[in-house]
Design an enzyme around this catalytic site. Sequence first.
Site, PDB file in Angstrom:
ATOM      1  CB  CYS A  39      -0.832   0.141   1.248  1.00  0.00           C
ATOM      2  SG  CYS A  39      -2.037   1.373   1.462  1.00  0.00           S
ATOM      3  N   GLY A  67      -6.369   1.810 -12.105  1.00  0.00           N
ATOM      4  CA  GLY A  67      -7.276   2.170 -13.204  1.00  0.00           C
ATOM      5  C   GLY A  67      -6.388   2.075 -14.537  1.00  0.00           C
ATOM      6  CB  THR A  75      -2.737   2.014  -5.744  1.00  0.00           C
ATOM      7  OG1 THR A  75      -2.521   2.000  -4.648  1.00  0.00           O
ATOM      8  CG2 THR A  75      -4.130   1.412  -6.040  1.00  0.00           C
ATOM      9  N   GLY A 113      -3.826  -4.491 -12.290  1.00  0.00           N
ATOM     10  CA  GLY A 113      -3.552  -2.926 -12.693  1.00  0.00           C
ATOM     11  C   GLY A 113      -4.080  -2.651 -13.922  1.00  0.00           C
ATOM     12  N   GLY A 114      -5.289  -1.710 -13.719  1.00  0.00           N
ATOM     13  CA  GLY A 114      -5.839  -1.178 -14.963  1.00  0.00           C
ATOM     14  C   GLY A 114      -6.696  -1.976 -15.856  1.00  0.00           C
TER      15      GLY A 114
END
Length: 372
Positions: free
Chosen positions: A126, A212, A188, A238-239
């Site tokens: 994180c 995203g 992230t 991821g994304g």
Amino acid sequence: MVLAVDFMGLHLKNPLIVAAGPWSGSSRHIKEAFKAGAGAVVTETIVSEPCFDVNPRLAYDGAGLQNIRRYSNKSFEDWLRELEQIKNENGVVIASVLSQSPSEIGYLAEKVEKAGADALELGLSCPMGEGVEVIAANPNRVYSLTKAVVEKVKIPVMVKLSQNMTNIGQVGRFVQEAGGSGISAIDTVRCILGVDLQKRKPFLPTYGGYSGPPIKPMGLAAAASLAQSTSLPVCGVGGISSCEDVLEYLMLGATTVQIGTSLVLHGMKHMTKISEDLERWMEKNRIENLSEITGIALKELRSFDNIKVEPKMVSVDGPCHRAECSACTDCCGIYEAISKAEEQIRVDPEKCKGCGLCCYVCPDHKFSLVRR
Ligand SMILES: Cc1cc2nc3c(=O)[nH]c(=O)nc-3n(C[C@H](O)[C@H](O)[C@H](O)COP(=O)(O)O)c2cc1C
């Protein structure tokens, strides 16, 4: 046609896993994810001291999301009850746990295993607050936390890594040496989404995690590096917002993938759409089993020093009917190889260096690279 995959010794009906986040923050959300067709769900990260919520905690720039929510705000005891409630559901539950102390993370892991979790994910990455992403960047700490958990449980242990480090492949090897069963990446990406110029302050009051579509290129690179540097199964994160994104991760060596932000933006029903699209793609491309495409693009991914040098230049396919468009000439400002007069586009072979940018910027895809 087989969508099912074996991942860390678990049988998943498809490779689509719901990522850790508030959308997997309770047994109700997890049941909803199974109904929508998820092959497995990672719970929001469970910690011994639940985090408090700040408001606002999300900001969006039209492409990606900044969040400043760290872990679950449910107590550890509540989580044990939630896990008990879903242990007989028809779906794989991966409990995400985190502590910075090896003895405490071992304790949390043992308890959630007893409560019915099928596997664990160690949420070591994180990017908010102090300390956690520093763990993920430190191979020795990743090793000791992973080992502490592996020694306490029988279920598979996956370790979630971050792009916010320099050598993810090396950290992956430490996970393997510590006895981990799999690696997921990425969490992230540490970010500041932007600054409100009128108010003269950042949109959100602290550093956050970016997620995203804009982080997909980083996620793909991490998944590919891990697939190349370890023999553990990789879960790409991821994304991901479409079936094509899933396929890119699989072709770069991931066995499974996780999806988060696109479920916030489009609802859990988006999971159903991605799994149906994946099935249709397999049918159309006559793929019987996903293992036929897993890692297939890795063969074309070389180290920089091993790229074949072939002199190339661009060729143009027909006239351009977009009178107002100057994308190709603008992007060739460095070399001045492309000129446009009326509808005719001309490439000067002497000046073209074959960089390939015009092939991407032309809205009609009129350029392609050819051998000189
Ligand atoms: C609001 C929000 C909360 C998140 N909470 C967690 C968490 O509790 N534990 C964790 O490991 N990752 C957490 N993540 C990261 C996601 O699991 C995922 O790694 C990341 O968002 C990239 O995937 P995506 O682009 O599909 O969202 C969170 C992400 C968001 C946007």
